[in-house]
Design an enzyme around this catalytic site. Structure first.
Site, PDB file in Angstrom:
ATOM      1  N   GLU A   1     -15.323  -5.215  67.870  1.00 16.50           N
ATOM      2  CA  GLU A   1     -15.060  -4.761  66.504  1.00 16.50           C
ATOM      3  C   GLU A   1     -15.168  -5.937  65.539  1.00 16.50           C
ATOM      4  O   GLU A   1     -14.386  -6.895  65.625  1.00 16.50           O
ATOM      5  CB  GLU A   1     -13.657  -4.154  66.423  1.00 16.50           C
ATOM      6  CG  GLU A   1     -13.205  -3.831  65.002  1.00 16.50           C
ATOM      7  CD  GLU A   1     -11.687  -3.651  64.899  1.00 16.50           C
ATOM      8  OE1 GLU A   1     -11.204  -3.548  63.762  1.00 16.50           O
ATOM      9  OE2 GLU A   1     -11.014  -3.618  65.945  1.00 16.50           O
ATOM     10  N   ASP A   3      -9.045  -4.629  67.998  1.00 21.57           N
ATOM     11  CA  ASP A   3      -7.728  -5.188  67.703  1.00 21.57           C
ATOM     12  C   ASP A   3      -6.622  -4.330  68.292  1.00 21.57           C
ATOM     13  O   ASP A   3      -6.773  -3.115  68.466  1.00 21.57           O
ATOM     14  CB  ASP A   3      -7.536  -5.297  66.186  1.00 21.57           C
ATOM     15  CG  ASP A   3      -8.470  -6.329  65.568  1.00 21.57           C
ATOM     16  OD1 ASP A   3      -8.994  -7.165  66.328  1.00 21.57           O
ATOM     17  OD2 ASP A   3      -8.688  -6.271  64.341  1.00 21.57           O
ATOM     18  N   ASP A  23      -4.082  -2.831  67.165  1.00 25.53           N
ATOM     19  CA  ASP A  23      -3.342  -2.166  66.102  1.00 25.53           C
ATOM     20  C   ASP A  23      -3.836  -0.733  65.994  1.00 25.53           C
ATOM     21  O   ASP A  23      -4.651  -0.273  66.798  1.00 25.53           O
ATOM     22  CB  ASP A  23      -3.507  -2.905  64.770  1.00 25.53           C
ATOM     23  CG  ASP A  23      -4.981  -3.066  64.362  1.00 25.53           C
ATOM     24  OD1 ASP A  23      -5.840  -2.389  64.978  1.00 25.53           O
ATOM     25  OD2 ASP A  23      -5.259  -3.850  63.434  1.00 25.53           O
ATOM     26  N   ASP A  55      -5.717   0.735  63.707  1.00 23.21           N
ATOM     27  CA  ASP A  55      -7.146   0.842  63.421  1.00 23.21           C
ATOM     28  C   ASP A  55      -7.971   0.567  64.676  1.00 23.21           C
ATOM     29  O   ASP A  55      -8.994   1.217  64.916  1.00 23.21           O
ATOM     30  CB  ASP A  55      -7.529  -0.147  62.309  1.00 23.21           C
ATOM     31  CG  ASP A  55      -7.113   0.354  60.932  1.00 23.21           C
ATOM     32  OD1 ASP A  55      -6.960   1.588  60.785  1.00 23.21           O
ATOM     33  OD2 ASP A  55      -6.934  -0.473  60.022  1.00 23.21           O
TER      34      ASP A  55
END
Length: 695
Positions: free
Chosen positions: A474, A547, A549, A551
């Site tokens: 990403e 990541d 998180d 998102d």
């Protein structure tokens, strides 16, 4: 020495008739259970249950039964009861046995061999009840007929009497029915309770109540007016479900359909006749061939939706045929031929256009195809494929006639709907052609043969598939660090920008237009959809690195949706992984000898636990503790150590254990229907385990 070994050699080399063994009756079933029920695991145990349930359903098909109760007892036994006519209790002249004992102990004995008892039935080979009996440590039968309850018990197929409850009670061999009580003359029915023989079945074999509910619901749909109740007493609290549907297969089709309808429900019904040569017994007991006139009735409910998946269920006399057969072949052939004819007539297909294929016609279609006929020919006892050849012709005739009438109707509303159906099928054909062109132009045979790979791909040097890994990363910032952290010998990197297209809601054409989706499919190099070839994949592992998180979790979900829809064999082969980057880095100020200076944790709970342990051991750390907001914040050595080094990293393998259940979840979470997704999120938000978000 030679003289002593000569007799042994002669014994080993001899092979005479005395070495042959003959298994008779139920002994053959116990010796080779797989021939009759497929396997001795949970699937075989479920097949035994279906055999008894199907006997009760046959009574319902004949109009003699309105209710079936299935009970799963805590002691592992199962009972099926119905209010049908009851198994005959009188004596069969040739064998001298009662009807109950004959059905339960003799293979190929029953009322479904052309004797007029059943016009259409699911039990065709006459081995269902007797096979279940042979594979049961104990089986009890009770029949209500003529104002009396007649009972008989068996142990591993042998009739007799138990002096207590359960299969461990003392058993005494005894033939013949026992009168166990009296009932009202109008009360009839059969109750069969059995305990599976654990000498035969695997220790972990058990009845799946979810599968039982699905089968009970399916049967209630297929036999309108029949009530099927399932009671499970194995848990702390008994649970009971009851199924009854009066709408038949039209209601069943609506239940199966998950997308918005393009047209109203279409219902095709018809009857055909054929001649079949069958062996019959004459008055002298000799087997002779005879020409028999058969009647086959066809009932089909179908409708097209705006989605792209196909749901086609087929049945013969209420028995599911998951692998199709001649009736499904006739349905599909007539469907494609009739649609092509109508498309040519309406000029939606020009003279130079290729005809639409079966895949085009079935896209977005939900259909239930049922046929009923006496003594259908199946391929094997498990009845998964219909083999009666005449079914193909008769079903095709009915579909061709009824579908033609629907497509050429003059009713304004239906005419508009049929036009929408034809346009949808043409659009599917165009998307298929575009996808084929894309695959032919973009698929590479090897890294050296094709230079059209995306420029942003950072490939590895090795061409060995088993060891090579593709990291889908990403963001460009993480890509820069990953380039320094990777082992360029076998680790390749493909960066994506943000969140890719949700392919569950998009068409194939839209997916192919999306640069990120096309790049992923192109780099994997094995095609997409039905033409995906697992052996052609260029990498042994596909690792999603995002990541840690919300998102990042969303990006992983979108990537998994792409893999599940267009590259599912990768999931089924266990070759898709999610990288698990750490959330925190703890820098120790006084590490001991041999102890790492840096410790990594992957959740807040793990961080608190690690700090408590360090405090107990007198270890100090540098404040503040570093918390990573994304992969781009890591140094190359940190990323290599925690996420990319095969000897130290943590990967989470993504698997698909139940393809149908996974498809339902993807439809719920990523599909077009917003309301069910919102309801799921509202009801489940507090229950979700974020550590399992990729599982």
């Amino acid at each position: 020495m030679t003289a002593a070994t000569t007799p042994l050699l002669e014994e080993e080399q001899s092979y005479t008739a005395r070495h042959l063994s003959v298994l008779e009756g139920l002994e053959a079933v116990r010796k080779r259970p797989g021939m009759y029920i497929g396997s001795t695991d949970s699937r075989g145990l479920m097949h035994c249950l279906w055999e008894i349930v199907d006997n009760a359903v046959d009574e319902a098909l004949g109009g003699h039964c309105t209710r079936i109760d299935v009970t799963l007892f805590a002691d592992g036994s199962v009972e099926v009861r119905d209010n049908g006519r009851g198994i005959p209790v009188d004596i069969e002249p040739k064998s001298g046995l009662s009807g109950v004992e004959l059905v339960m102990t003799k293979l190929h004995a029953g009322g479904k061999f052309g004797g007029g008892s059943y016009a259409a039935s699911g039990g065709l080979h006459g081995v269902g009840a007797s096979v279940v009996n042979a594979l049961s440590a104990r089986l009890d039968v009770a029949v209500d007929r003529d104002g009396r309850t007649h009972a008989l018990s068996f142990r591993r197929g042998v009739p007799g009497v138990f002096d207590g409850e359960g299969p461990k009670a003392k058993f005494k061999k005894k033939s013949g029915l026992v009168e166990a009580g009296r009932v009202a003359k109008r009360v009839t029915g059969t109750r069969v309770r059995w305990w599976a023989d654990r000498q035969i079945f695997l220790p972990d074999a058990e009845i799946s109540v979810e599968e039982l509910h699905a089968r009970a619901r399916q049967t209630a749909f297929l036999v309108p007016g029949l009530t099927v109740a399932v009671r499970d007493e194995r848990g702390e609290e008994p649970a009971e479900e009851e199924f009854r549907f009066d709408g038949g297969i039209a209601e069943f089709t609506e239940f199966l359909a998950r997308d918005e309808a393009v047209c109203d429900m279409l219902r095709f019904e018809g009857v055909g006749h054929f001649t079949e040569t069958v062996p019959v017994l004459d008055d002298q007991g000799h087997m002779t061939s005879a020409e028999v006139q058969r009647e086959l009735s066809v009932d089909i409910a179908m409708r097209w939706g705006r989605g792209y998946d196909t749901t086609l269920r087929s049945f013969v006399n209420v028995i599911a045929t998951p692998k199709g057969g001649t009736h499904v072949a006739g349905f599909e052939r007539a469907l494609v031929q009739t649609l092509n004819e109508q498309l040519r007539e309406t000029r939606l297909l020009k003279n130079g256009d290729d005809p639409v294929t079966k895949e085009d016609a079935l896209e977005g279609l939900t259909a239930v195809v049922t046929v009923r006929l006496p003594e259908p020919q199946f391929e094997g006892q498990t009845k998964e494929i219909l083999g009666t050849s005449a079914a193909s012709r008769i079903v095709a005739q009915v579909v061709r006639k009824e579908l033609r009438a629907a497509l050429t109707t003059q009713k304004r509303a239906q005419k508009q709907q049929m036009r929408a159906v034809l346009e949808k099928i043409v659009a599917a054909a165009k998307a298929r052609v575009a996808a084929r062109t894309h695959r032919e132009n973009q698929r590479r045979k090897s890294a050296l043969e094709n230079s059209a790979l995306p420029a942003k791909l950072v490939d590895c040097r090795s061409d060995g598939v088993d060891r090579s890994e593709l990291f889908i990363v990403e963001g460009d910032s993480a890509l820069g660090t990953a380039k320094l952290a990777r082992d360029s010998e076998f680790q390749a990197l493909l960066p994506i920008r943000g969140k890719i297209l949700n392919v569950q809601k998009a068409s194939v054409a839209d997916m192919l237009k999306n640069a990120e989706c096309a790049a992923i499919i192109q780099v994997v190099g094995a095609g997409s959809g039905r033409t995906f070839e697992l052996e052609a994949a260029r990498y042994g592992k596909v690792i999603l690195m995002a990541d840690a998180d919300v998102d990042g979790a969303h990006i992983r979900c979108l990537l998994l949706t792409l893999v599940h829809r267009y590259m599912r064999p990768l999931l089924e082969a266990g070759r898709v992984f999610a990288a698990v980057p750490p959330l925190h880095r703890i820098e120790l100020t006084n590490p001991g000898r041999g102890q790492e200076k840096y410790l990594y944790t992957y959740s807040d709970a793990e961080l608190h636990k690690t700090l408590r342990d360090l405090e107990k051991r007198g270890k100090r750390w540098k404040e503040p503790i570093q918390r990573y907001k994304g992969l781009g914040e890591m140094d190359a050595d940190q990323l290599a150590e925690t996420t990319m080094d095969p000897s130290r990293r943590l990967l989470r393998r993504i698997r698909v254990e139940d393809a149908e259940a996974a498809e339902r979840v993807f439809n719920l979470l990523m599909g077009n229907e917003v309301a069910p997704r919102r309801e799921f999120i509202v009801n489940s938000a507090a229950e979700i385990d974020r550590d399992q978000i990729d599982a």
